[in-house]
Design a protein around this motif. Structure first.
Motif: not given
Length: 418
Positions: A182, A186, A191, A218, A337, A363-364
């Motif tokens: 993921t 990203h 996604l 996602d 997000t 998100t990372t």
């Protein structure tokens, strides 16, 4: 999935010190940026209805016959991975363009590393760090395959992890692998999705939905062959998870169907998906104090004090530094997000910690920003701007793991859309 190609909090590592952007830098970059339109729209796009997946991408004549007479408008295609067991002679950039232009929604699928406790090969490592790296490597390969087929950035690529007999160590490997997958997707503008059996991968994934050690995918593509064309995952995954048009249900498997005189061996799917990522309102702000009900968690090692007049709220929490993870977490429900400024409030004192680690769940992965709590107390101090996932989860933590001396303090955090 088809027999030959099945689709079928506390210990948080302080992964790296962040170098976040300032809010002004983000606004300038956004104002100056340009977007180059893709030749095709992101896949599978926005669609609610029936689809199918099959081992080999069908010929153009078959796709046309099914487009004219079947109820299906989405098709799963295996774009990459060493575990693909069918030839893909039809799967070219021209084929992709033709299907999209004819109104098909494509479900891009990667079939490569499998759970280390499963029976299929190749297998990912049991070691979470290695598995995470493997997931990132596979994401790069999958994006290269997608680009060569004309599947643009913004599309979802679904990682097929077949059924496995889950154990704690196996689950940790799979979730770490998907985290790396993921994070890299990203970074490359795509996604992420996962396909798996409801009773193994899906249950593990949804069980860790709020676990900040892992980066959430996602989209969810789940196999539950109950014959019902909807996106209800039963007790495998709560309805409130992946609820924003983020689900595909494979509801029947291994069956022949004939439409327009053409027979194919397929799995039946029902989709409720969108690749449009909603933006939070620009004026969105949420503040979480250590006393906000249900929004703050800390171990018994954290004491409570109301000594300093620089506090916000009736009190604040404090703890001795220690060379171990013991994070006090603030939970926030973000509408989508996006880019958010994270600010923190704490009372300052000469005896407090000069290098307090604040952990931001981006998100990372988790990013760490160190703050000198001996100064600048009694006001909001910005940690920077980060990309945070939408939904209700632990977003910011205060860790005791520091080489600094003096108490680390947890009082309040503020998260604002920029």
């Amino acid at each position: 999935m088809l027999a030959s190609a099945h689709l079928g909090r506390d210990a948080v590592p302080l992964s790296r010190d962040a170098t976040p952007l300032s809010p002004d830098a983000v606004r300038v970059a956004r104002a100056a940026g340009t977007v180059t339109p893709a030749a095709l729209p992101p896949q599978p796009g926005t669609y609610t209805g029936k689809g199918f997946d099959t081992c080999t991408a069908p010929s153009q004549s078959t796709m046309d016959a099914w487009r004219a007479s079947s109820p299906y408008r989405a098709v799963g295609i295996y774009i990459s991975g060493a575990s693909r067991s069918c030839t893909q002679a039809n799967l070219t950039s021209t084929w992709v363009t033709n299907q999209v232009n004819r109104g098909w929604h494509l479900i891009p699928i990667e079939l490569d590393n499998q759970a280390p406790c499963g029976t299929r090969t190749p297998k990912m490592s049991y070691d979470p760090a290695t598995a995470r790296s493997q997931g990132a490597t596979r994401a790069t390969s999958a994006v290269n395959a997608a680009k060569s087929l004309g599947i643009p950035a913004g599309s979802v690529i679904y990682n097929d992890i077949e059924h496995y007999p889950s154990t704690e160590s196996c689950k940790a490997a799979v979730l770490s692998y998907l985290s790396g997958w993921t994070e890299r997707l990203h970074a490359l503008g795509y996604l992420s999705g996962m396909y798996s059996s409801g009773s193994s991968g899906v249950r593990d994934l949804c069980g860790a939905y709020h676990d900040s050690r892992y980066t959430r995918v996602d989209h969810l593509f789940f196999a539950w062959w109950n014959g019902v064309a909807d996106t209800d995952a039963g007790d495998y995954c709560p309805d409130s998870y992946y609820a924003g048009r983020q689900r595909i249900h494979q509801y029947t498997g291994d069956t022949h169907e004939t439409w327009g005189g053409v027979r194919i061996y397929i799995d039946r799917d029902y989709l409720d998906v969108s690749t449009t990522v909603p933006q939070p309102p620009q004026d969105f702000t949420v503040t979480v104090d250590n006393t906000t009900p249900g929004r703050f968690t800390a171990s018994a090692n954290w004491g409570t004090s109301s000594y300093s007049s620089q506090r916000t709220g009736p009190d604040y929490r404090f703890a001795d530094p220690v060379a171990a993870s013991d994070v006090a977490w603030y939970k926030a429900n973000l509408p989508a997000t996006g880019a958010y400024e994270v600010s923190v409030w704490y009372p300052a004192a000469a005896g407090y910690n000069g290098s307090t680690p604040y952990v931001v769940a981006t998100t990372t992965g988790n990013q760490t920003v160190r703050v000198d709590q001996r100064v600048n107390g009694g006001r909001w101090v910005s940690l920077g701007v980060f990309t945070l996932a939408g939904g209700d989860a632990d977003k910011v933590g205060v860790s005791r793991w520091t080489s600094g001396t003096g108490y680390v303090v947890a009082d309040a955090v503020r998260i604002s859309r920029v």
